[in-house]
Enzyme design. Structure first.
Site, short mmCIF file in Angstrom:
data_model
loop_
_atom_site.label_atom_id
_atom_site.label_comp_id
_atom_site.label_asym_id
_atom_site.label_seq_id
_atom_site.Cartn_x
_atom_site.Cartn_y
_atom_site.Cartn_z
N ARG A 157 -22.45 -45.52 -32.72
CA ARG A 157 -22.82 -46.25 -31.52
C ARG A 157 -22.27 -45.58 -30.27
N GLN B 55 -28.03 -43.65 -28.76
CA GLN B 55 -28.70 -44.95 -28.69
C GLN B 55 -30.19 -44.83 -29.02
N ASP C 289 -30.77 -45.43 -32.64
CA ASP C 289 -30.08 -46.57 -33.25
C ASP C 289 -31.10 -47.58 -33.79
N SER D 113 -30.11 -51.38 -33.72
CA SER D 113 -30.35 -52.02 -32.43
C SER D 113 -31.83 -52.28 -32.22
N TYR E 219 -18.56 -53.19 -33.40
CA TYR E 219 -18.85 -54.24 -34.38
C TYR E 219 -17.74 -55.26 -34.38
N1 LIG Z 1 -29.33 -51.70 -23.14
C1 LIG Z 1 -28.73 -51.77 -24.32
O1 LIG Z 1 -29.37 -52.02 -25.31
C2 LIG Z 1 -27.26 -51.56 -24.44
C3 LIG Z 1 -26.57 -52.21 -25.46
C4 LIG Z 1 -25.20 -52.01 -25.52
C5 LIG Z 1 -24.56 -51.17 -24.61
N2 LIG Z 1 -25.28 -50.54 -23.65
C6 LIG Z 1 -24.59 -49.67 -22.70
O2 LIG Z 1 -24.46 -50.36 -21.47
C7 LIG Z 1 -24.49 -49.41 -20.42
C8 LIG Z 1 -25.59 -49.81 -19.49
O3 LIG Z 1 -25.49 -49.10 -18.30
P1 LIG Z 1 -25.59 -49.81 -16.91
O4 LIG Z 1 -25.61 -48.74 -15.90
O5 LIG Z 1 -26.68 -50.80 -16.93
O6 LIG Z 1 -24.27 -50.68 -16.82
P2 LIG Z 1 -22.75 -50.22 -16.82
O7 LIG Z 1 -22.63 -48.77 -16.95
O8 LIG Z 1 -22.05 -51.09 -17.78
O9 LIG Z 1 -22.29 -50.54 -15.34
C9 LIG Z 1 -22.44 -51.80 -14.83
C10 LIG Z 1 -21.77 -51.80 -13.49
O10 LIG Z 1 -22.11 -53.00 -12.83
C11 LIG Z 1 -21.06 -53.36 -12.00
N3 LIG Z 1 -21.06 -54.81 -11.85
C12 LIG Z 1 -20.69 -55.76 -12.73
N4 LIG Z 1 -20.84 -56.97 -12.20
C13 LIG Z 1 -21.32 -56.80 -10.96
C14 LIG Z 1 -21.66 -57.69 -9.92
N5 LIG Z 1 -21.56 -59.02 -10.06
N6 LIG Z 1 -22.13 -57.17 -8.75
C15 LIG Z 1 -22.23 -55.83 -8.61
N7 LIG Z 1 -21.91 -54.95 -9.56
C16 LIG Z 1 -21.45 -55.44 -10.73
C17 LIG Z 1 -19.80 -52.87 -12.66
O11 LIG Z 1 -18.96 -52.29 -11.67
P3 LIG Z 1 -17.88 -53.20 -10.94
O12 LIG Z 1 -17.07 -53.84 -11.99
O13 LIG Z 1 -17.16 -52.24 -10.06
O14 LIG Z 1 -18.67 -54.19 -10.14
C18 LIG Z 1 -20.29 -51.78 -13.61
O15 LIG Z 1 -19.81 -50.51 -13.26
C19 LIG Z 1 -24.75 -48.06 -21.01
O16 LIG Z 1 -23.54 -47.39 -21.19
C20 LIG Z 1 -25.34 -48.42 -22.36
O17 LIG Z 1 -25.09 -47.43 -23.30
C21 LIG Z 1 -26.61 -50.77 -23.50
N1 LIG Z 2 -22.79 -47.92 -28.23
C1 LIG Z 2 -23.85 -48.56 -27.89
O1 LIG Z 2 -24.41 -48.15 -26.95
C2 LIG Z 2 -24.31 -49.77 -28.62
C3 LIG Z 2 -25.53 -49.80 -29.30
C4 LIG Z 2 -25.92 -50.99 -29.94
C5 LIG Z 2 -25.08 -52.11 -29.89
N2 LIG Z 2 -23.89 -52.06 -29.23
C6 LIG Z 2 -22.99 -53.18 -29.11
O2 LIG Z 2 -22.42 -53.46 -30.35
C7 LIG Z 2 -22.14 -54.83 -30.45
C8 LIG Z 2 -22.61 -55.40 -31.78
O3 LIG Z 2 -24.02 -55.45 -31.83
P1 LIG Z 2 -24.84 -55.78 -33.16
O4 LIG Z 2 -26.07 -56.45 -32.79
O5 LIG Z 2 -24.98 -54.58 -33.98
O6 LIG Z 2 -23.89 -56.80 -33.87
P2 LIG Z 2 -23.94 -57.34 -35.40
O7 LIG Z 2 -25.33 -57.42 -35.84
O8 LIG Z 2 -22.99 -56.52 -36.18
O9 LIG Z 2 -23.33 -58.79 -35.21
C9 LIG Z 2 -23.96 -59.74 -34.41
C10 LIG Z 2 -22.96 -60.51 -33.61
O10 LIG Z 2 -22.31 -61.47 -34.39
C11 LIG Z 2 -21.01 -61.62 -33.95
N3 LIG Z 2 -20.15 -62.25 -34.99
C12 LIG Z 2 -19.55 -61.67 -36.07
N4 LIG Z 2 -18.85 -62.61 -36.76
C13 LIG Z 2 -19.01 -63.77 -36.10
C14 LIG Z 2 -18.52 -65.10 -36.30
N5 LIG Z 2 -17.75 -65.41 -37.33
N6 LIG Z 2 -18.88 -66.03 -35.40
C15 LIG Z 2 -19.67 -65.72 -34.33
N7 LIG Z 2 -20.13 -64.52 -34.12
C16 LIG Z 2 -19.81 -63.54 -34.99
C17 LIG Z 2 -20.60 -60.25 -33.59
O11 LIG Z 2 -19.55 -60.32 -32.64
C18 LIG Z 2 -21.86 -59.68 -32.98
O12 LIG Z 2 -21.89 -59.94 -31.60
C19 LIG Z 2 -22.85 -55.48 -29.25
O13 LIG Z 2 -21.90 -55.75 -28.27
C20 LIG Z 2 -23.75 -54.42 -28.74
O14 LIG Z 2 -23.96 -54.49 -27.36
C21 LIG Z 2 -23.51 -50.90 -28.60
#
Ligand SMILES: NC(=O)c1ccc[n+]([C@@H]2O[C@H](COP(=O)([O-])OP(=O)(O)OC[C@H]3O[C@@H](n4cnc5c(N)ncnc54)[C@H](OP(=O)(O)O)[C@@H]3O)[C@@H](O)[C@H]2O)c1
Ligand SMILES: NC(=O)c1ccc[n+]([C@@H]2O[C@H](COP(=O)([O-])OP(=O)(O)OC[C@H]3O[C@@H](n4cnc5c(N)ncnc54)[C@H](O)[C@@H]3O)[C@@H](O)[C@H]2O)c1
Ligand SMILES: NC(=O)c1ccc[n+]([C@@H]2O[C@H](COP(=O)([O-])OP(=O)(O)OC[C@H]3O[C@@H](n4cnc5c(N)ncnc54)[C@H](OP(=O)(O)O)[C@@H]3O)[C@@H](O)[C@H]2O)c1
Ligand SMILES: NC(=O)c1ccc[n+]([C@@H]2O[C@H](COP(=O)([O-])OP(=O)(O)OC[C@H]3O[C@@H](n4cnc5c(N)ncnc54)[C@H](O)[C@@H]3O)[C@@H](O)[C@H]2O)c1
Lengths: 373, 90, 463, 463, 373, 90
Positions: free
Chosen positions: A122, A127, A130, A133, A228
Site C-alpha cells: 500500500r 495504488q 491495488d 482497493s 491495515y
Molecule cells: N483516493 C484514495 O483511494 C486513497 C485512499 C487512501 C489513501 N490515499 C492517499 O491520500 C492522499 C490523497 O492526496 P490529497 O492530495 O488528496 O490529500 P493529502 O495529500 O492527504 O493532503 C491533504 C491536505 O489537505 C489539507 N487540509 C486538511 N484539512 C483541510 C481544511 N479543512 N482546509 C484546508 N486544507 C485542509 C492538509 O493540510 P493542512 O493540514 O496543512 O491543512 C493536507 O496537506 C494520497 O497520498 C493518496 O495516496 C488515497
Molecule cells: N497506501 C494507500 O495509498 C492505500 C491504499 C488503499 C487503502 N489504504 C488505506 O488502508 C486502510 C484500510 O483499508 P481497507 O479497505 O483495505 O481495510 P480492510 O478491508 O482491511 O478493513 C476495513 C476496515 O475495517 C476496520 N476494522 C477492523 N477491525 C474492526 C473492528 N473490530 N471494528 C470496527 N472496524 C474494524 C479497519 O480499521 C478498516 O478501516 C484505509 O485507511 C485506506 O484508506 C491506503
C-alpha cells in the site's frame, strides 16, 4: 511472450480480467501476443467476437493453461491445473493465498512464478495496481444497493402529502475503502449515516463525507504500517459490541466491513444485538467471505433472525461486474506494464523493487513470502 | 469674504467626507455611532467658549451655551463608551 | 498683536489636528474592532480643541469654569446612572442640549454689533436649526421615556404642527427682510417671537411621529445639531466647528437613511406619513398594495432577526437555489439567528421535491419541520422567507371557502412578524390562484430569480 | 479694486464648484456603470476651472493661446492616434508632461521676488516632486514602449541611481540653507544644479524597476504629479489646484497600493527590491521561501485570470468546501474565466472521493478532467487553485527518485503560471512527505480552512 | 361503524392498507371499531400482535367481509366476495375499475357503495388522498434501484487509481410523479440523467432537479384539465419514437413511465430501438402492468433482447412496502376522516363535494360514473 | 499665514476624501481610473495660467507650463474616454 487470460470458474463471479476498454494497453506491448478463455466476457456482456475484433484470440481453458507464458487469472488455480502449466511461466492474479495456500505450493513446486495481486504493497506508487482497493470500492457501492433491496422502505426522507417518510438510518462498521464508499452511497441516497471504526484517523474521513462518526473509546487501537487495522483484544471487542449494539438498535441498515488482512474477520455483531434490532431491518455482512462480522451470516444467503435480515453476499463487486472488470484489468495491466521488459519480452523480476518484493509469492521454485513457506 | 469662501469649502469637503465615511456600517453599530456623533456635535462647546462677553445678557447666554454644550460633550462620550463596552462583553 | 496672531496660528493648527482626529474617530467608530478606540480618539480631539480655545478667552473665567464643571457633572452623572435600556432617550436629551448650545451661541451673536447681512442669515439659520433640534429632541426624549403620551391626531399635536408650518414663512421673513431693507435691525420686535416660534416648531416637527420611528428621528436631529454647529463655526470663523459639525451632519444623515431603510421606510415616509395621516382617520389603506424590498434592505432586516423560517417551494427548485439557501441559513446561524426550514408536503412538483434538493445541499434533516410543527409558533418567527413558494403559503386556502385550494393546510407564514416572498413576478403558482399573502401589511416582495436574490443577501452577509 | 475682489470671489466660487465636480467625477470613475460620465464630469470641471481663471490673466494672451492650442493639438493627436495597446505608455507620457508643467510653474515662482521662507520651501518641494515625476515618467514611457532597454545592473543605471541618492541630501540642503541663513537667495548658483539633479534623480528612480512593475510605478508617479500640483496650488493660493491635486495624489496612492497587491507585491518591494538587487548579481533567492497570500489578493489575481484549474484534494472534503468551490467556479465562469477541475485518481481517501463531493455540489461532469488531460496544457493555465490537496500535486513524485511517492503521476500544477495552495498549515499530506511545490517561485500559500478561504474569495466576487 | 381492513390476495403485493404509525388516526374516530384480516402486516414486518396492541382485532378474511360496514381493501373484490358483503356497506380502496369493471358492477348490484381511490380528483385539497401519486412516487424510486440491479456497472462517476469509471446515462421517458422521482433518485446516485415528456411544462420541472430535458418537437400535445397527458396521434408517436431511439442508444438505463389514465399505455419503445442499444443496458418499463411502453416487456420478467434487459416489475411501490403502506394508509385515512360523520358514525356521502363526486363510483345501487355504467 | 493654514486644511481634507473614494474599485477599472486621475492632475494648467509675466524667462517658463499642462489635459481626457468606450463594447 504469450499472455493468456482466464475466466473465473466460479459462476457467481461475473468479473473478467479483460475489458474491451483496457486491452489496448496490453496489445500495445511489444513482443506480447494475447489469447483468452472463450466466454471470458459473458458476465460483462462482451462477446468473444468483440475481443477478437480487438486482436485477441479465443481459445479453450486447457489451451490457455498449456500455452501461456503469463497466465492472468481472477482466482487461484487448482493443483490439477497447476500441473498443466508450462514450467517457468508466471501466474498473475488474485491468488488468495490465505485460503489457497496448497494451490500456491503446487504452483511453486511446478517452478511456476506466482504473483498475487492481493499483496500489492500500500504505497502511493502502487495504488494503481491495488486490486483490494479497487474491488472493495465497488463492493461498498454494491453493498448499499444490495442492502436497500431487502429493506422495506426507501432511504431518503420525503415530506409528502401522504405523510412524511422517514429517512433510513444506515450504520457502517469498519471504514476502510469499502466502508467509505458505502457511506458515500448511502449519503447520496439520502439516508442518515453513522459509521464506526477502531482507527481514530477515520473520524475525519467519515466527516469528510458528511456522515456522523460514532465515538467509542476503546483505548489503544491502531493500524499497521501498511494501513491495515490491528486485531483487537477480547475486552476491546466486548466493549465495542456493547456500544455498537445501541447504534444498531436505532438503525435500519447495518453494513459491516471489518476485515483483518490474512485473518478471519472479527465477529462484531452477535445475536443479542440482532435481537434488539427492529424487525425488518437489514444487516449486510461484507466480511462474510472471510468468516463474517455477524453471528449467523451465511455466504449468499439471507438469514432471518427475529425479523432482521442478515445478508451475506459473495463477490459483491461482481454486482457491478463491468466497472469491476474495468478496474481489475487496469490494476493488472498497470502491474504488467511496470515490469514488462519490451526488449526481452519478459517480466523483469527486479527484487529490489518493493512491489515485486511484496507481490511475487513464488519465484523460480522458491516461496518468497515466509508466511506461506 | 475670501475667508467665508474657504471656510465654506472646508464645510463642503467635510460633508463629502462624512458621507463617504459612513457608507458601510454594521447595523449593530448604528446606535453607538449615532451616540458618538452626538458627542462630537458637542463641539459647540468650542463655539460657546469663543463668545464675547458684553453685558449680563451675553454672559447668561454664554453660560447657558457652555453649560449645555458641556452636558452634551461629557454625557455623550460617556454614554457611547458604556454602550461600546457592552458589545465587548458579548 | 504679533503674539496674538501667533496664538491664532497655533490654535488653527491644533484645530486642524483635532479635526483630523475627529475624522479618524468617526471612521473607527464605524468598525466593530476599532469602535471603542474611535470614541476615545474623538474625545481626545474634543479635549484638544476645547483646551486650545481656552488660550484666548473673552468671557469671565468664572462663568466658564462654572458652566463646564456643572455641565460636566450633570452630563457625567446622567451618563453613568442611566439604565442601559434608557440610552436612546438619553442620546436624544444630550443631542437637544447640543442644539440648545448652538441656539444660544447664535442668539449671542445676534446681539453683537455690526453684523453683515451674510452673518445675519447665518445667525438666523443657526437659531432655526439649533432651536428645532433642541425642542424636537426634548419631545423625542419625552416620547421615548414614555413621559409624553400625546400622539398624532390629538388637538395639542395639531396646534404644534401648525407652529411648524408657520415657522417656515417666518424664517424666510426674518432672513429676507433685512436683506431687502439693506440693513440689519438690532433686536427687532420680531426676534423674540421668532425664537419662541422656532422652539414651538421643533415640537410640532417631532410630535406627530410614532414612537417606533423615534430612533430614526433622533438620528436626523443629531444630524441637524451637527449642521447647526457647522453654521455656528462659519459664524465664528472657527474651522474645527465647521469640520466636526459637518462631519456629524453628513454622517448623521447617512445613518438616518440607513436606519430608515433597515425599518423598511423612507425618511419622507416617516416624517410625511406622520403628518399626512395626522389629519385623517388613518388606517384604511391595507389591501391591494404590494411592498417590494431590495436585497440590501432584506439583509439589514435579516441581520437583526433572531428567528427565521425558510419556506422553499417550486421556485427554489427552478432557480436551483438550494445551495445558496443553505449558505444563507448557515450565515444566519453564525449570526446567532435560529433557522428552521418549513417544508410543505406538496411544495414543488413531486413528493419530497424539497427534500431531494435540500439533502443535496447538505441541509441537516434536523432543521426540516412540517407545517404542524411550525404553524403553532409562527408568531414568534421574526422573518419567514418564502423562496419561490406560492400555493403552499396561500392564506386563502384556510380563509376563502370559494378558493380552489380551500381546505389544504398551509404554512401560515402570514402570522410571522415579517414575511419576505422571493419570486420573479406577481404571477400565480401551480393552482393558478392569486395569493393575498403578497398584499399583507407584513409582507415584502423581493422580486427576481431566487438564486440571485439570495446570492445578494449572502454577499452582504460576507462583507 | 472692488471689481477685482468681486472677480476673485466669483473665481473662488467656481473653483469650489469645479472641485466638487472633480470629487464626484473621481467617485463615478470608480464604478463601471458611471465611469464614462465621471470622466466627462471631471473634464467639465477642468473646463470651468480653466475658463474662470482666464478672467484674470497676467501673461500675454498670445502666449496662452499658443500654449493651449499647441498643447491641445499635440495631446489630442497623440490620444486619438495611439494604438490601444500603447495606452499605458501614453498615460506615462502625459503624466510626465503634467509633472513638467508644475516643475516649470515652481521654477517661475522661484524667480518671483520676495519669496518668504515658507514659499521657498514650497517651491523647492514642487520642483523636486514635479521634476522627478517628469523624468521618471519619461523613463517609464521609454521602458514600456521598449524604446529603452537598459535594466537594472547596467552601469548607466547605476550612475543614475547614484544621482537619485545624491538628490536627497541636495534637496534637504536647498530647503534648509535659506532657512538657516534667514533669507531667500535669488537664483543662487546651486539652483540650476538642483534642477538638473532633480531630473537625473527621476531617471534613477524609475530606471532599475522592471518592465512588469511599470504600471504600479506609473500609478505612483501619477500620484506624485497630483501632489506636485497640490503644492503648486498652495504656492499660488489656488484652492482648485489644491483639491484636484490632492485628490489625485491620494487616490493615486491607494490605486498604487491596490495594483501592487494585485501583482502580489508591496510597493516597497517593487521599489526597494529594484534597488537592492541592482548592485548584486540577482536571482539567487529561490528555494526555501514560502510566500503566503491573503484571500483579498487571491481574489484580485483570480479576477484577472482567463483560465483557472481547480485541483481538489482530501482537504476540500475535510473542510466540506465543495459547495463554495462550485460557487467560486461559477463566479469565475460568469467573469469570463475558463474553469476546469483537475481530479487526481487518488485524491481524497477513497476512490472517487472528489466525484462524490463535486456531484453533490452539482459540478457538471463535463468540467472534470484527469491528469493526462490537464498536464500537457498546464502552462496555459493562469491560476491553478489547489484546494486541500498535497500529495497529488507533489512534484517530487516525478522529480525525486528517493521520495516515497516517486513514480506516481501527479497533476503538475507547478507548471501553471500561478499556483494557489489552500491549506491550514505547512504540514504534509497522507504520504507524510514535504512538498517542494509550496516553495516554488510561482506558488502562493493561502493558509486557513479551505471553506473559509474560498468563502472569502466568493464574497469578494459578489461585491 | 365497523371498519375492516383487508390484505392483498396477490402475494406479489406486500403493501398493507394499515400501518402501525397511522392507525391511531382511525382508532381516534368516535363510534368506529376496527378489525383487520390476520396477516395484513406480513409484507411490512408487522405482526398481528402489534396491531392488536394498538387496539385492533385480527379476524379472518371471511369474517371481515361479512362483518364490515366499511371495507378497506388494496384491490378490487371478486364477484364471489361481493356477495358475502353486507348490503349497504361501503368498499373503499384501489378498485382499479378499468380492469375490474365487472367486479364493480357486482358490488353495485349488491347495493354496496364503492369508493375508488384511483379517482380522487387532482385538486389541491385532495392531494393528501391521492394514492396514484403517493404510490407512483415510491415506484419511481424503486424503479431506479431495480434497474441498477440489472446494470453491470455503477451509476456514479468515480475517478480512481484503477481508471475512471464512467457514470451511467439514465433516460427517463414520461415525467409524471414517478418519472420525477426516478430522475431525482438517479441524479442522487450520480448518474447523468436525461428525460422526455410530451408535455412541455415538464421541461422546467426536469431542470429543477438538475437533469437534462430532451427536446422533441411534436407539435400540438397537451394535458387534460386533470393534469393527465392526452393521447398522441400516430404520427406524433412515430416521430417521438424515432428521436427517442437516438437518446436510448446512448443510454445505459431507460425508464419508461408513460401512462394514460384509463387506457392502455402507449408503446414508446419498439424492438428496432432496443436493437440499437448497447448490450448490457437496461430498460425498465414502469407501465408494464397497463400494457407496457416497451415492445416485448412482460410483467415480472426480465426479457433479454439482443443483450438488452427489458425489465417489467409489478407492484414497484411494494418494493418499499413499508413506506408505501404508510403513504397508502394515510391517503385512505385522509379520505375517511374528511367524510366520516362522528355524530352518526356514518360516512357522509355529500355529492356536492368534488372529491365524493369523483371517487364514489357506485352508491346506493347506482353507478355514479358514466364510464362504468 | 491664516490663509495657508486654511488651504493646508483643504489639502488635508481632500487627501482624506481621495483615500476614501478609491477604496473599492473593480480591477478592470484600475487603468482607466489611473488615466482619469492623470488627466485631472493636468489642473496644473490653471496654475500655469496664473503665472505672472515678468521678462522673457518668465514668459518662456509660462509658455512651457501651459503647453505641457495642455497636452496632459487634452491627451489625458481623450485617452481615458477611449479606454472607457472599449469597455462598453464588451
Ligand atoms: N483516493 C484514495 O483511494 C486513497 C485512499 C487512501 C489513501 N490515499 C492517499 O491520500 C492522499 C490523497 O492526496 P490529497 O492530495 O488528496 O490529500 P493529502 O495529500 O492527504 O493532503 C491533504 C491536505 O489537505 C489539507 N487540509 C486538511 N484539512 C483541510 C481544511 N479543512 N482546509 C484546508 N486544507 C485542509 C492538509 O493540510 P493542512 O493540514 O496543512 O491543512 C493536507 O496537506 C494520497 O497520498 C493518496 O495516496 C488515497
Ligand atoms: N497506501 C494507500 O495509498 C492505500 C491504499 C488503499 C487503502 N489504504 C488505506 O488502508 C486502510 C484500510 O483499508 P481497507 O479497505 O483495505 O481495510 P480492510 O478491508 O482491511 O478493513 C476495513 C476496515 O475495517 C476496520 N476494522 C477492523 N477491525 C474492526 C473492528 N473490530 N471494528 C470496527 N472496524 C474494524 C479497519 O480499521 C478498516 O478501516 C484505509 O485507511 C485506506 O484508506 C491506503
Ligand atoms: N409536491 C407535489 O407532489 C406536487 C405535484 C404536482 C403539483 N403540485 C402543486 O404544486 C404546487 C406547489 O406549491 P409551491 O408553493 O411549491 O409552488 P407554486 O405554487 O407552483 O409557486 C412557485 C412559485 O415560484 C416562483 N418561481 C418560479 N421560478 C422562480 C425562480 N427562478 N426564482 C424565484 N421564484 C420562482 C413562481 O413565481 P414567479 O413566476 O413570479 O417567479 C411561482 O409562483 C402546489 O399547488 C401543489 O399542489 C405539487
Ligand atoms: N393536482 C395535483 O396537485 C396533482 C397531483 C398529482 C399529480 N399531478 C400532476 O399530474 C401530472 C401527471 O402525473 P402522473 O404521474 O399521474 O402521470 P401519468 O402516470 O398519468 O403519466 C406519466 C407521464 O407520462 C407522460 N406521457 C404520456 N404519454 C407519453 C408519451 N407518449 N411519451 C412521453 N411521455 C408520455 C405524461 O405526460 C406524464 O407526465 C403531473 O404533472 C403531476 O405533477 C398533479
Amino acid at each position: 511472450m504469450h499472455i493468456v487470460a482466464l475466466k473465473s470458474p466460479d459462476s457467481r463471479d461475473h468479473r473478467s480480467v479483460l475489458h474491451p476498454d483496457t486491452v489496448g494497453k496490453i496489445t500495445a506491448l511489444k513482443g506480447a501476443s494475447i489469447s483468452f478463455e472463450s466466454g471470458i466476457g459473458d458476465g460483462i456482456n462482451v462477446s468473444d467476437q468483440t475481443f477478437n475484433d480487438l486482436g485477441l484470440k479465443a481459445i479453450s481453458r486447457d489451451e490457455c493453461l498449456s500455452q501461456g507464458d503469463l497466465i492472468i487469472t481472477p482466482t487461484s488455480l487448482s493443483k490439477d491445473e497447476s500441473s498443466k502449466l508450462k514450467s517457468g511461466s508466471t501466474v498473475l492474479g488474485m491468488l488468495n493465498p490465505f485460503y489457497a495456500g496448497e494451490e500456491l505450493k503446487a504452483l511453486n513446486q511446478s517452478r511456476i512464478n506466482a504473483v498475487s495481486m492481493e499483496f500489492i504493497p500500500r504505497i502511493t506508487r502502487a495504488q494503481k495496481m491495488d486490486v483490494l482497493s479497487s474491488q472493495a470500492n465497488l463492493a461498498g457501492y454494491a453493498a448499499v444497493l444490495e442492502a436497500s433491496k431487502y429493506l422495506s422502505s426507501a432511504l431518503p426522507m420525503m415530506m409528502t402529502a401522504a405523510g412524511t417518510l422517514k429517512p433510513a438510518k444506515v450504520f457502517v462498521i469498519g471504514v476502510g475503502v469499502a466502508g467509505l464508499q458505502a457511506i458515500a452511497t448511502a449519503k447520496r441516497l439520502g439516508a442518515r449515516v453513522e459509521a464506526f471504526d477502531t482507527r481514530d484517523v477515520v473520524e475525519e474521513q467519515v466527516k469528510s463525507l458528511g456522515a456522523k462518526f460514532v465515538k467509542i473509546d476503546l483505548g489503544d487501537t491502531g493500524e499497521t504500517d501498511q494501513g491495515y487495522a490491528k486485531e483487537l483484544t477480547p475486552e476491546q471487542i466486548a466493549k465495542q459490541k456493547d456500544l455498537q449494539s445501541q447504534v444498531c438498535e436505532r438503525s435500519d441498515i447495518v453494513i459491516t466491513t471489518a476485515q483483518i488482512f490474512g485473518r478471519p474477520a472479527p465477529k462484531i455483531i452477535d445475536e443479542s444485538t440482532i435481537k434488539k434490532m427492529k424487525p425488518g431491518s437489514v444487516i449486510l455482512d461484507m466480511a462474510v467471505e472471510t468468516g463474517g462480522n455477524v453471528e449467523g451470516s451465511i455466504v449468499d444467503e439471507v438469514v432471518d433472525i427475529n425479523g432482521v435480515k442478515v445478508v451475506g453476499v459473495s463477490y459483491l463487486a461482481s454486482r457491478v461486474s463491468s466497472h469491476a472488470s474495468f478496474a481489475l484489468s487496469n490494476n493488472i495491466i498497470n502491474w504488467l506494464t511496470d515490469f514488462y521488459d519490451e526488449e526481452t519480452s519478459q517480466i523483469n523480476f527486479d527484487f529490489e523493487d518493493e512491489v515485486i518484493q511484496s507481490s511475487v509469492l513464488a519465484y523460480d521454485g522458491k516461496i518468497m513470502n515466509e508466511r506461506f513457506a | 469674504m475670501e475667508m467665508y469662501v474657504l471656510l465654506g469649502f472646508v464645510l463642503l469637503l467635510s460633508i463629502f467626507l462624512g458621507l463617504e465615511l459612513i457608507s458601510k456600517v454594521p447595523s449593530t453599530l448604528h446606535t453607538p455611532l449615532m451616540s458618538g456623533a452626538n458627542a462630537i456635535s458637542g463641539i459647540a462647546l468650542v463655539g460657546a467658549l469663543m463668545l464675547s462677553s458684553a453685558g449680563q445678557m451675553q454672559d447668561i447666554l454664554a453660560f447657558g451655551a457652555i453649560l449645555f454644550a458641556s452636558i452634551n460633550v461629557f454625557g455623550g462620550y460617556l454614554v457611547t463608551n458604556r454602550m461600546l463596552s457592552m458589545f465587548k462583553k458579548k | 498683536m504679533e503674539n496674538l496672531a501667533n496664538i491664532q496660528v497655533i490654535q488653527n493648527m491644533i484645530y486642524i489636528i483635532s479635526s483630523v482626529m475627529f475624522i479618524l474617530g468617526i471612521k473607527m467608530l464605524g468598525k466593530e474592532a476599532t469602535a471603542v478606540k474611535g470614541n476615545y480618539l474623538s474625545a481626545l480631539a474634543m479635549f484638544f480643541a476645547v483646551a486650545i480655545t481656552c488660550l484666548s478667552l473673552e468671557i469671565d473665567i468664572k462663568i466658564i469654569l462654572a458652566g463646564v464643571l456643572l455641565g460636566g457633572l450633570i452630563g457625567s452623572l446622567i451618563a453613568i446612572k442611566v439604565k442601559m435600556t434608557a440610552i436612546p432617550e438619553m442620546v436624544a436629551l444630550f443631542n437637544g442640549f447640543g442644539g440648545l448650545a448652538t441656539f444660544l451661541i447664535a442668539w449671542s451673536q445676534f446681539n453683537e454689533p455690526d453684523n453683515s447681512i451674510f452673518q445675519h442669515v447665518l445667525v438666523m439659520l443657526t437659531i432655526y436649526i439649533g432651536g428645532i433640534t433642541f425642542s424636537g429632541s426634548l419631545i423625542a426624549y419625552g416620547k421615548l421615556s414614555e413621559k409624553l403620551k400625546l400622539g398624532k391626531g390629538s388637538i395639542v399635536t395639531n396646534v404644534f404642527i401648525s407652529f411648524f408650518y408657520l415657522s417656515m414663512p417666518a424664517f424666510i421673513y426674518v432672513v429676507i427682510e433685512p436683506s431687502i431693507a439693506g440693513f440689519v435691525p438690532q433686536v427687532p420686535s420680531y426676534f423674540s417671537i421668532f425664537l419662541v416660534l422656532t422652539l414651538m416648531a421643533g415640537i410640532g416637527f417631532v410630535m406627530p411621529i410614532g414612537g417606533g420611528d423615534m430612533p430614526v428621528v433622533i438620528s436626523l436631529l443629531n444630524s441637524l445639531s451637527g449642521i447647526a454647529a457647522a453654521f455656528a463655526g462659519l459664524l465664528l470663523l472657527n474651522n474645527v466647528l465647521i469640520v466636526a459639525g459637518s462631519l456629524v451632519g453628513a454622517s448623521g444623515l447617512i445613518l438616518t437613511i440607513i436606519m430608515a431603510k433597515a425599518m423598511n421606510r423612507t425618511i419622507t415616509n416617516i416624517l410625511f406619513v406622520g403628518y399626512a395621516s395626522s389629519g385623517q382617520t388613518a388606517s384604511s389603506e391595507e389591501q391591494g398594495e404590494v411592498k417590494p424590498i431590495t436585497s440590501d434592505d432584506a439583509y439589514l432586516i435579516l441581520e437583526n432577526a433572531s428567528s427565521v423560517l425558510v419556506v422553499p417551494g417550486y421556485g427554489m427548485a427552478v432557480a436551483q437555489a438550494q445551495h445558496v439557501v443553505r449558505e444563507m441559513g448557515e450565515l444566519l446561524e453564525d449570526n446567532g439567528t435560529e433557522v428552521k426550514y418549513g417544508i410543505h408536503p406538496v411544495a414543488g412538483r413531486m413528493p419530497g421535491h424539497m427534500n431531494v434538493l435540500l439533502a443535496e445541499a447538505n441541509v441537516s434533516y434536523d432543521l426540516l419541520a412540517e407545517p404542524e410543527d411550525v404553524n403553532p409558533s409562527m408568531d414568534t418567527i421574526d422573518v419567514a422567507i418564502v423562496i419561490g413558494a406560492n400555493d403552499v403559503v396561500n392564506p386563502s386556502a384556510t380563509e376563502e371557502e370559494g378558493s380552489p385550494i380551500y381546505g389544504m393546510p398551509i404554512i401560515e407564514v402570514h402570522n410571522a412578524k415579517t414575511v419576505f416572498v422571493l419570486k420573479r413576478s406577481m404571477s400565480s403558482g401551480f393552482a393558478g390562484v392569486q395569493n393575498p399573502l403578497f398584499f399583507r401589511e407584513n409582507t415584502r416582495m423581493l422580486f427576481g430569480d431566487a438564486k440571485e436574490s439570495i446570492g445578494q443577501i449572502v454577499a452582504e452577509f460576507k462583507d
